[in-house]
Design a protein around this motif. Structure first.
Motif, PDB file in Angstrom:
ATOM      1  N   THR A  89       0.692  -1.035  -0.029  1.00  0.00           N
ATOM      2  CA  THR A  89      -0.015   0.012   0.075  1.00  0.00           C
ATOM      3  C   THR A  89       0.961   1.197   0.052  1.00  0.00           C
ATOM      4  O   THR A  89       0.403   2.193  -0.946  1.00  0.00           O
ATOM      5  N   LEU A  90       1.823   1.222   0.690  1.00  0.00           N
ATOM      6  CA  LEU A  90       3.005   2.382   0.860  1.00  0.00           C
ATOM      7  C   LEU A  90       3.216   2.441  -0.282  1.00  0.00           C
ATOM      8  O   LEU A  90       3.731   3.892  -0.868  1.00  0.00           O
ATOM      9  N   PHE A  91       3.817   1.636  -0.991  1.00  0.00           N
ATOM     10  CA  PHE A  91       4.563   1.743  -2.607  1.00  0.00           C
ATOM     11  C   PHE A  91       3.427   2.180  -3.600  1.00  0.00           C
ATOM     12  O   PHE A  91       3.988   3.234  -4.259  1.00  0.00           O
ATOM     13  N   ILE A  92       2.303   1.776  -3.427  1.00  0.00           N
ATOM     14  CA  ILE A  92       1.148   2.444  -4.281  1.00  0.00           C
ATOM     15  C   ILE A  92       0.875   3.656  -4.067  1.00  0.00           C
ATOM     16  O   ILE A  92       0.819   4.612  -5.061  1.00  0.00           O
ATOM     17  N   VAL A  93       0.794   4.069  -3.058  1.00  0.00           N
ATOM     18  CA  VAL A  93       0.366   5.725  -2.630  1.00  0.00           C
ATOM     19  C   VAL A  93       1.507   6.581  -2.889  1.00  0.00           C
ATOM     20  O   VAL A  93       1.383   7.712  -3.500  1.00  0.00           O
ATOM     21  N   CYS A  94       2.852   6.185  -2.895  1.00  0.00           N
ATOM     22  CA  CYS A  94       3.894   6.820  -3.388  1.00  0.00           C
ATOM     23  C   CYS A  94       3.791   7.097  -4.733  1.00  0.00           C
ATOM     24  O   CYS A  94       4.109   8.271  -5.269  1.00  0.00           O
ATOM     25  N   SER A  95       3.459   6.217  -5.431  1.00  0.00           N
ATOM     26  CA  SER A  95       3.519   6.115  -6.968  1.00  0.00           C
ATOM     27  C   SER A  95       2.296   7.125  -7.211  1.00  0.00           C
ATOM     28  O   SER A  95       2.567   7.742  -8.410  1.00  0.00           O
ATOM     29  N   ALA A  96       1.259   6.825  -6.811  1.00  0.00           N
ATOM     30  CA  ALA A  96      -0.120   7.455  -7.043  1.00  0.00           C
ATOM     31  C   ALA A  96       0.084   8.938  -6.967  1.00  0.00           C
ATOM     32  O   ALA A  96      -0.485   9.710  -7.551  1.00  0.00           O
ATOM     33  N   TRP A  97       0.691   9.572  -5.791  1.00  0.00           N
ATOM     34  CA  TRP A  97       1.174  10.976  -5.636  1.00  0.00           C
ATOM     35  C   TRP A  97       1.546  11.548  -6.863  1.00  0.00           C
ATOM     36  O   TRP A  97       1.167  12.637  -7.104  1.00  0.00           O
ATOM     37  N   PHE A  98       2.448  11.055  -7.717  1.00  0.00           N
ATOM     38  CA  PHE A  98       3.075  11.457  -8.764  1.00  0.00           C
ATOM     39  C   PHE A  98       2.017  11.259  -9.936  1.00  0.00           C
ATOM     40  O   PHE A  98       2.057  12.197 -10.738  1.00  0.00           O
ATOM     41  N   LEU A  99       1.405  10.179  -9.975  1.00  0.00           N
ATOM     42  CA  LEU A  99       0.870   9.631 -11.224  1.00  0.00           C
ATOM     43  C   LEU A  99      -0.652  10.224 -11.144  1.00  0.00           C
ATOM     44  O   LEU A  99      -1.273  10.392 -12.557  1.00  0.00           O
ATOM     45  N   CYS A 100      -1.006  10.813 -10.250  1.00  0.00           N
ATOM     46  CA  CYS A 100      -2.365  11.169 -10.207  1.00  0.00           C
ATOM     47  C   CYS A 100      -2.658  12.421 -10.977  1.00  0.00           C
ATOM     48  O   CYS A 100      -3.765  12.974 -11.207  1.00  0.00           O
ATOM     49  N   ASP A 101      -1.625  12.952 -11.208  1.00  0.00           N
ATOM     50  CA  ASP A 101      -1.430  14.646 -12.055  1.00  0.00           C
ATOM     51  C   ASP A 101      -1.201  14.193 -13.453  1.00  0.00           C
ATOM     52  O   ASP A 101      -1.251  15.354 -14.230  1.00  0.00           O
ATOM     53  N   SER A 102      -0.732  13.198 -13.725  1.00  0.00           N
ATOM     54  CA  SER A 102      -0.216  12.946 -15.150  1.00  0.00           C
ATOM     55  C   SER A 102      -1.120  12.559 -16.071  1.00  0.00           C
ATOM     56  O   SER A 102      -2.179  12.015 -15.920  1.00  0.00           O
ATOM     57  N   ARG A 103      -0.842  13.203 -17.310  1.00  0.00           N
ATOM     58  CA  ARG A 103      -1.949  13.067 -18.683  1.00  0.00           C
ATOM     59  C   ARG A 103      -1.485  11.991 -19.595  1.00  0.00           C
ATOM     60  O   ARG A 103      -1.743  11.740 -20.441  1.00  0.00           O
ATOM     61  N   ARG A 104      -0.191  11.428 -19.467  1.00  0.00           N
ATOM     62  CA  ARG A 104       0.500  10.629 -20.098  1.00  0.00           C
ATOM     63  C   ARG A 104       1.439   9.779 -19.656  1.00  0.00           C
ATOM     64  O   ARG A 104       1.963   9.812 -18.516  1.00  0.00           O
ATOM     65  N   PHE A 105       1.732   8.518 -20.310  1.00  0.00           N
ATOM     66  CA  PHE A 105       2.653   7.527 -19.724  1.00  0.00           C
ATOM     67  C   PHE A 105       4.073   7.482 -20.625  1.00  0.00           C
ATOM     68  O   PHE A 105       3.658   8.082 -21.796  1.00  0.00           O
ATOM     69  N   LYS A 106       5.076   7.149 -20.279  1.00  0.00           N
ATOM     70  CA  LYS A 106       6.078   7.027 -21.040  1.00  0.00           C
ATOM     71  C   LYS A 106       6.316   5.533 -21.370  1.00  0.00           C
ATOM     72  O   LYS A 106       6.384   4.592 -20.757  1.00  0.00           O
ATOM     73  N   LEU A 107       6.258   5.324 -22.849  1.00  0.00           N
ATOM     74  CA  LEU A 107       6.044   3.928 -23.421  1.00  0.00           C
ATOM     75  C   LEU A 107       7.528   3.395 -22.977  1.00  0.00           C
ATOM     76  O   LEU A 107       7.597   2.279 -22.733  1.00  0.00           O
ATOM     77  N   ASN A 108       8.717   3.988 -23.097  1.00  0.00           N
ATOM     78  CA  ASN A 108       9.737   3.321 -22.755  1.00  0.00           C
ATOM     79  C   ASN A 108       9.951   3.039 -21.248  1.00  0.00           C
ATOM     80  O   ASN A 108      10.676   1.951 -21.013  1.00  0.00           O
ATOM     81  N   LYS A 109       9.536   3.594 -20.222  1.00  0.00           N
ATOM     82  CA  LYS A 109       9.331   3.318 -18.925  1.00  0.00           C
ATOM     83  C   LYS A 109       8.380   1.813 -18.861  1.00  0.00           C
ATOM     84  O   LYS A 109       9.252   0.896 -18.138  1.00  0.00           O
ATOM     85  N   ALA A 110       7.358   1.789 -19.402  1.00  0.00           N
ATOM     86  CA  ALA A 110       6.611   0.594 -19.395  1.00  0.00           C
ATOM     87  C   ALA A 110       7.309  -0.538 -20.165  1.00  0.00           C
ATOM     88  O   ALA A 110       7.355  -1.682 -19.608  1.00  0.00           O
ATOM     89  N   ALA A 111       8.003  -0.084 -21.126  1.00  0.00           N
ATOM     90  CA  ALA A 111       8.632  -1.304 -21.845  1.00  0.00           C
ATOM     91  C   ALA A 111       9.690  -1.752 -21.174  1.00  0.00           C
ATOM     92  O   ALA A 111      10.217  -3.029 -21.108  1.00  0.00           O
ATOM     93  N   LYS A 112      10.531  -1.074 -20.499  1.00  0.00           N
ATOM     94  CA  LYS A 112      11.688  -1.445 -19.701  1.00  0.00           C
ATOM     95  C   LYS A 112      11.054  -2.001 -18.372  1.00  0.00           C
ATOM     96  O   LYS A 112      11.987  -3.066 -18.058  1.00  0.00           O
ATOM     97  N   MET A 113      10.154  -1.728 -17.761  1.00  0.00           N
ATOM     98  CA  MET A 113       9.436  -2.643 -16.696  1.00  0.00           C
ATOM     99  C   MET A 113       9.289  -3.989 -17.162  1.00  0.00           C
ATOM    100  O   MET A 113       9.605  -4.998 -16.289  1.00  0.00           O
ATOM    101  N   VAL A 114       8.668  -4.243 -18.437  1.00  0.00           N
ATOM    102  CA  VAL A 114       8.323  -5.403 -18.934  1.00  0.00           C
ATOM    103  C   VAL A 114       9.665  -6.330 -19.236  1.00  0.00           C
ATOM    104  O   VAL A 114       9.869  -7.354 -18.793  1.00  0.00           O
ATOM    105  N   ALA A 115      10.531  -5.492 -19.821  1.00  0.00           N
ATOM    106  CA  ALA A 115      11.797  -6.056 -20.121  1.00  0.00           C
ATOM    107  C   ALA A 115      12.607  -6.611 -18.987  1.00  0.00           C
ATOM    108  O   ALA A 115      13.314  -7.636 -18.992  1.00  0.00           O
ATOM    109  N   ASP A 116      12.639  -5.858 -17.985  1.00  0.00           N
ATOM    110  CA  ASP A 116      13.384  -5.995 -16.683  1.00  0.00           C
ATOM    111  C   ASP A 116      12.777  -7.443 -15.808  1.00  0.00           C
ATOM    112  O   ASP A 116      13.470  -8.352 -15.371  1.00  0.00           O
TER     113      ASP A 116
END
Length: 367
Positions: free
Chosen positions: A74-101
């Motif tokens: 829960t703590l990890f999710i709330v930390c991420s949500a703090w930054f993502l709840c204002d975001s209007r786009r995602f970075k495809l390279n970030k998502a691709a890197k998470m999948v690859a890792d």
């Protein structure tokens, strides 16, 4: 380029990064236990079935550590949500890197298993498709959450305080309060991620003035006391009421309303106490890699029990074994993550940038 990245790294709010590291440490405490949903038997001399109650200090501490894992999620999710709840786009390279890792670390675990163990055909196939088969449920769920978060924000951007509050209350009752006991209304872990995202989004937009540092400390303290009290009571009653004896982990879920409230209050404390520390920020950037390494399927299913048996043979008690494993995890996973980032991580980063440079990158815009 490197200097600019370092400056950006140092400017990140280290209080939130520290909270993220605390989350990872709590998750490690849970994963270090001689208990797991993937346990296949053969190590009953060290295995502890935490589904069952036992009114002893060690069992209660182990149960608390299991709750630590849910609190950490829960703590990890709330930390991420703090930054993502204002975001209007995602970075495809970030998502691709998470999948690859996720794929590379899963395959590395599979190779080690092929050399040391005899994995089943099912385990081999699942390890080759770790996200598809939820070999690491949290990271896989996080990737999907990251990909859809702009749409989640778009869906509520026109809601005023009253409408958003009603929406959040409905989610909280249906999926946090009711969902802790009964998984109704098409509940999934992804739905829980989405709910926590909206809880943080409402807090950030309308609820920050309703909290204070004193209230935060009170919520965290009371929540911790309730969780500890609950664990003690369940284990005490389990010795006397047979139906309770197999319900030791009842309520032990990251969407539990007590844990959610604790998470929001802890986040508010972090937001109010901003500071900057290069070391904390440097380690925190490995958070997902640390999670991937310590939660590798073959390690959690086989490896950690072999390690714990070896420590048991040295005459170390069960609690001492767990504390040693926690210490090993805490150091080894950071070192492995750092080594990975300067080796295979550079390859996945380069490949993810190439993927993002293609026409698919336009899918990251939400207009």
């Amino acid at each position: 380029m490197a200097q600019s990245l370092n400056r950006a790294n140092n400017k990140r709010n280290s209080s939130i990064e520290l909270l993220k590291l605390i989350a990872v440490l709590l998750i490690i405490c849970s994963s270090s236990l001689p208990f797991g949903v993937t346990y296949v038997g053969g190590h009953d001399d060290v295995y502890v079935n935490l589904n069952n109650t036992q009114f002893s200090a060690t069992h209660i501490i182990f149960t608390l550590f299991r709750w630590f894992g849910q609190i950490g999620d829960t703590l990890f999710i709330v930390c991420s949500a703090w930054f993502l709840c204002d975001s209007r786009r995602f970075k495809l390279n970030k998502a691709a890197k998470m999948v690859a890792d996720s794929w590379i670390i899963s395959v590395v675990g599979l190779i080690a298993a092929l050399l040391l163990l005899s994995p089943t055909v099912s385990e081999i196939i699942k390890s080759l498709f770790p996200v598809t088969f939820q070999m690491n449920w949290f990271v896989g769920c996080y990737i999907i959450y990251y990909l859809i978060h702009p749409l989640l924000n778009k869906a509520v951007e026109d809601l005023n305080d009253k409408a958003f509050r009603r929406f959040v209350i409905i989610l909280f009752v249906a999926y946090s309060v009711v969902g802790t006991a009964l998984k109704l209304y098409y509940f999934t872990n992804l739905v829980a991620f989405i709910c926590i995202h909206y809880f943080v989004s409402y807090y950030k937009r309308y609820g920050r003035d309703k909290l204070s540092q004193n209230k935060d400390y009170l919520i965290v303290s009371v929540s911790a006391a309730v969780i500890i009290g609950w664990i003690v009571c369940v284990n005490y009653l389990g010795e006397r009421i047979s139906i309770v004896s197999t319900k030791n982990l009842f309520g032990c879920t990251f969407i539990n309303p007590i844990i959610v409230l604790l998470g929001i209050a802890a986040l508010d404390l972090a937001v109010r106490k901003e500071f900057h520390n290069r070391a904390i920020n440097a380690i925190a950037k490995y958070s997902l890699l640390i999670y991937l390494f310590h939660a590798n399927y073959f390690w959690l299913t086989y490896g950690k029990y072999h390690l714990q048996e070896a420590l048991l043979d040295l005459g170390i008690g069960r609690l001492g074994i767990v504390l040693i494993v926690i210490a090993i995890y805490s150091v080894a996973t950071v070192l492995l993550s750092a080594a990975y980032e300067i080796s295979a991580g550079k390859v996945t980063a380069a490949l993810s940038v190439k993927i993002a440079a293609k026409d698919l990158s336009c899918a990251g815009n939400v207009k």
